[in-house]
Design an enzyme around this catalytic site. Structure first.
Site, PDB file in Angstrom:
ATOM      1  N   LEU A 158       3.756 -26.617  -3.637  1.00 49.23           N
ATOM      2  CA  LEU A 158       3.929 -26.463  -4.987  1.00 49.23           C
ATOM      3  C   LEU A 158       4.091 -27.647  -5.609  1.00 49.23           C
ATOM      4  CD1 LEU A 158       8.523 -25.220  -3.799  1.00 49.23           C
ATOM      5  CD2 LEU A 158       5.999 -23.984  -4.761  1.00 49.23           C
ATOM      6  N   ASP A 159       3.983 -26.672  -7.149  1.00 49.45           N
ATOM      7  CA  ASP A 159       3.886 -28.099  -7.571  1.00 49.45           C
ATOM      8  C   ASP A 159       4.993 -29.280  -8.089  1.00 49.45           C
ATOM      9  OD1 ASP A 159       5.172 -27.122 -10.652  1.00 49.45           O
ATOM     10  OD2 ASP A 159       3.134 -25.546 -10.402  1.00 49.45           O
ATOM     11  N   ALA A 160       4.499 -30.209  -9.369  1.00 50.49           N
ATOM     12  CA  ALA A 160       5.444 -30.873  -8.844  1.00 50.49           C
ATOM     13  C   ALA A 160       7.070 -30.798  -9.807  1.00 50.49           C
ATOM     14  CB  ALA A 160       5.319 -32.768  -9.062  1.00 50.49           C
TER      15      ALA A 160
END
Length: 355
Positions: free
Chosen positions: A219-221
């Site tokens: 998952l992106d930040a």
């Protein structure tokens, strides 16, 4: 003049010898009876004295020897059918394409090896030992593809594939399956060279205790929510591979009021810079002023795919949370908390990827 004599002076055997005449008559009657019974005709020359067939004249064709067709060419004799002797013990029928073959069943270990099946089920959290024995007696448990109905079967927990009601049960003691609620702003890595907070910090105690964990996907930040941690390599590989099409569910807060036809557009597909993309399902949940809450379900795993899709249709994402991966839900835990996935959820994951 003697009536028994012919004109050339030879005696008439038929009339001069009554005994011989009666014998020939009985032989003729016998041949006639045989012909009626068998339907066969006498061979050429049969019935005449001497039994030799009459030879054709020098200019006469031997039609009995060679049969010809209308064009004068000799006909080819048809091959005679071989008469198969009837034998009730031999069948010429072809075998069925799928025949039932009785299998020997799962491998039975000797006493002292492996573990009793009911104990394996109890340790896996399926049921108590007594309840596990009832499941076995009802024929609801299978080991390595074979239904087990006998009690006390010993199996190898490290290699045996055990299913209850068709759902696989995790019997290996060292396998770990964890659902993590990743906080917003954290990296989806086990360590970070820049010192940024990452999911490895949350499970550091487990890693230091000897558990080798890795994350399933990323998952992106700026995206929060469900991410899986496990040491089950086969399961992790299939969950990440797009060919198994495991659906992932997201809740997205987007700018603008979403129109009703947007879901149809996203299902048909939207052209992005790296190729077309589409969603499996789209639902408008709420509209609050100039923002909308939508639910998006898709099985693609390209980078920032949800954000890019919604931005392409005019609704940039303000907040994004992943709530489900296949049959596993995020739950009510706060960001940064862990929960061990139950046996039922793990079995459903195995089923989703064909394990």
């Amino acid at each position: 003049m003697n009536r028994s004599a012919r004109r050339d002076g030879t005696p008439d055997r038929g009339r001069g010898n009554p005994a011989r005449s009666a014998s020939d008559k009985r032989a003729t009657d016998k041949r006639a009876t045989d012909k009626r019974a068998t339907g066969k005709k006498d061979a050429p020359g049969a019935g005449r004295s001497g039994g030799a067939p009459k030879k054709p004249h020098r200019g006469q064709a031997n039609t009995a020897a060679v049969a010809t067709n209308k064009r004068g060419k000799p006909k080819q004799a048809k091959p005679q059918r071989q008469q198969v002797e009837a034998n009730p013990t031999i069948s010429n029928a072809k075998p069925a394409r799928h025949q039932y073959v009785q299998s020997a069943g799962p491998v039975k270990l000797a006493a002292g090896e492996g573990m009793r099946l009911q104990k394996v089920l109890a340790q896996a959290g399926v049921a108590s030992r007594r309840a596990a024995e009832e499941l076995i007696e009802q024929g609801r448990v299978e080991v390595d593809g074979h239904i087990v109905v006998e009690q006390g079967l010993r199996v190898d927990p490290e290699n045996a594939v055990v299913r209850v009601d068709g759902v696989r049960v995790v019997v290996k003691k060292d396998l770990v399956h964890i659902a993590l609620n990743k906080p917003r702003g954290w990296q989806s890595t086990m360590s970070d060279d820049l010192g940024r907070p990452c999911i490895g910090d949350i499970v550091s105690e487990r890693v230091s205790a000897g558990q080798r964990l890795f994350h399933v996907g990323r998952l992106d930040a700026d995206t929060e929510g469900l991410i899986l941690l496990t040491n089950d390599g086969d399961l992790a590989h299939r969950l990440m591979h797009p060919s198994f099409e495991v659906p992932k569910t997201y809740l997205a807060t987007v700018n603008g009021v979403v129109e009703r036809g947007l879901g149809k557009t996203l299902k048909a597909g939207v052209e992005l810079e790296d190729g077309p993309a589409k969603v499996d399902a789209f639902t408008l949940l709420d509209v609050n002023g100039k923002q909308s809450l939508v639910k998006v379900v898709l099985h693609e795993g390209r980078k920032h795919i949800v954000r890019r899709l919604l931005e392409a249709v005019g609704h940039p994402v303000k907040r994004l949370v992943r709530t489900d991966i296949g049959p596993v839900a995020l739950g009510d835990g706060r960001p940064g908390t862990l929960r061990v996935i139950g046996p039922g959820e793990v079995g459903a994951l195995y089923k989703a990827v064909g394990l």
